[in-house]
Design a protein around this motif. Structure first.
Motif, mmCIF file in Angstrom:
data_model
loop_
_atom_site.group_PDB
_atom_site.id
_atom_site.type_symbol
_atom_site.label_atom_id
_atom_site.label_comp_id
_atom_site.label_asym_id
_atom_site.label_seq_id
_atom_site.Cartn_x
_atom_site.Cartn_y
_atom_site.Cartn_z
ATOM 1 N N GLU A 212 35.922 39.141 40.074
ATOM 2 C CA GLU A 212 36.612 38.089 39.577
ATOM 3 C C GLU A 212 37.957 38.080 39.750
ATOM 4 N N GLU A 217 39.880 34.999 41.108
ATOM 5 C CA GLU A 217 41.294 34.271 40.669
ATOM 6 C C GLU A 217 42.608 34.415 41.674
ATOM 7 N N TYR A 223 41.284 28.222 39.834
ATOM 8 C CA TYR A 223 40.307 28.954 39.221
ATOM 9 C C TYR A 223 40.529 28.907 37.643
ATOM 10 N N LYS A 227 37.753 27.370 35.782
ATOM 11 C CA LYS A 227 36.595 28.344 36.214
ATOM 12 C C LYS A 227 35.315 28.032 36.302
#
Length: 324
Positions: A212, A217, A223, A227
């Motif tokens: 992540e 990210e 994002y 998300k």
């Protein structure tokens, strides 16, 4: 004036799309001798270096560096094909990794050569944003965003390769490449059969924090703002109903894979089952992310799958509920 502007825009769009898949450069690699991998593939015999028995098939295939156009970008890749002239079915391979990590190397040609030796033209893309030496430096890897177009457009590139039977195309992806395969299957009708290894079919379940923070990210657009939406776009379990019902899918996974847990393929299998999408799932006991302990078995499963559904165009299994 308004009609003229619309016409010009339409012509411009058509012209740009018409270039997708255009072969910009196809450079044969005449010999692997002198490359770092050569010593690992060969042995000394009667005063000369020859391929080890398990790599002798490399004498039967030719390897080329490929550059093709995708959305106005120059995307690099690789092609491996039989040396014998003829018309061959094709396999599009989708690599794993992100950005420069996992980009295609000559070592990949060894695996592609095995498939090519079975009578296939194999092509593979580095995707945009790989920062390789021949282009795509000003583009970004979106990890399943616009970069999926590079997979679609390498299919188009096959139309420009002599001897490529574009009526018989298979797709093979591993890790991130499995995700690219799932996405591509919803965007093209040119694939006859597919294989996905160690695929993450549900990115919303984040098992590795560094994926992540170090990947999602950094490279997935929007994002931080969206998300869940962005991860679901890339997670096949949320849109398994979009998979074509005439493209059989072979799922391969190891139950000791710490990078992508095998439950992700199990979850996808349940969704495919729900929508009557033809599939076969094989979970290898003790298999790691690359199924390194099961290479021979994996290779045979892959070849058998493509031979059956791509080369031989066999009838699909009846997945409707039936029988006594």
């Amino acid at each position: 004036m308004k009609q003229l502007i619309i016409l010009l825009l339409a012509v411009s769009t058509f012209s740009a799309n018409a270039q997708n898949g255009r072969i910009i450069n196809l450079t044969p690699i005449e010999s692997l001798e002198g490359t770092p991998i050569y010593s690992k593939l060969t042995i000394e015999k009667n005063g000369e270096r020859v391929y080890k028995p398990k790599f002798q098939y490399l004498e039967n295939v030719s390897i080329s560096k490929l550059v093709y156009e995708s959305d106005g970008l120059e995307i690099t890749g690789m092609m491996v094909r039989p040396k014998t002239e003829g018309t061959y079915p094709c396999i599009v391979f989708n690599r794993g990794g992100n950005r420069s990590f996992g980009k295609l190397l000559l070592g990949n040609a060894v695996m592609f050569g095995m498939l090519a030796n079975e009578g296939y033209i194999v092509v593979a893309s580095n995707y945009r944003g790989s920062n390789d030496e021949m282009g795509s430096k000003n583009s970004l890897d979106e990890f399943g965003g616009k970069d999926v177009n590079d997979v679609i457009n390498i299919i188009e590139a096959l139309e420009n390769i002599e001897g490529a039977d574009t009526e018989r195309i298979g797709m093979y992806g591993w890790s991130r490449g499995a995700m690219m395969t799932y996405l591509a299957l919803t965007k093209t009708n040119k694939i006859k059969a597919a294989v996905a290894g160690a695929g993450n079919a549900d990115l919303t379940q984040i098992d590795r924090e560094n994926m992540e923070t170090g990947v999602y990210e950094e490279i997935i657009p929007n994002y931080m703002e969206n998300k869940v939406e962005e991860l679901e776009k890339r997670s096949a379990v949320f849109w398994a109903d979009k998979f074509p019902k005439d493209v059989p899918l072979l799922l391969l996974h190891g139950n000791a894979d710490w990078r992508v847990q095998s439950k992700k393929s199990l979850q996808l299998a349940l969704e495919l089952d729900k929508y009557r999408v033809p599939y076969k799932l094989i979970i290898f006991e003790g298999g790691d992310h690359s199924l390194s302990e099961h290479k021979d078995e994996v290779n045979q499963e892959v070849i058998d799958w493509f031979d059956k559904y791509v080369k031989e165009n066999s009838t699909l299994p009846n997945v409707e509920f039936h029988g006594q």
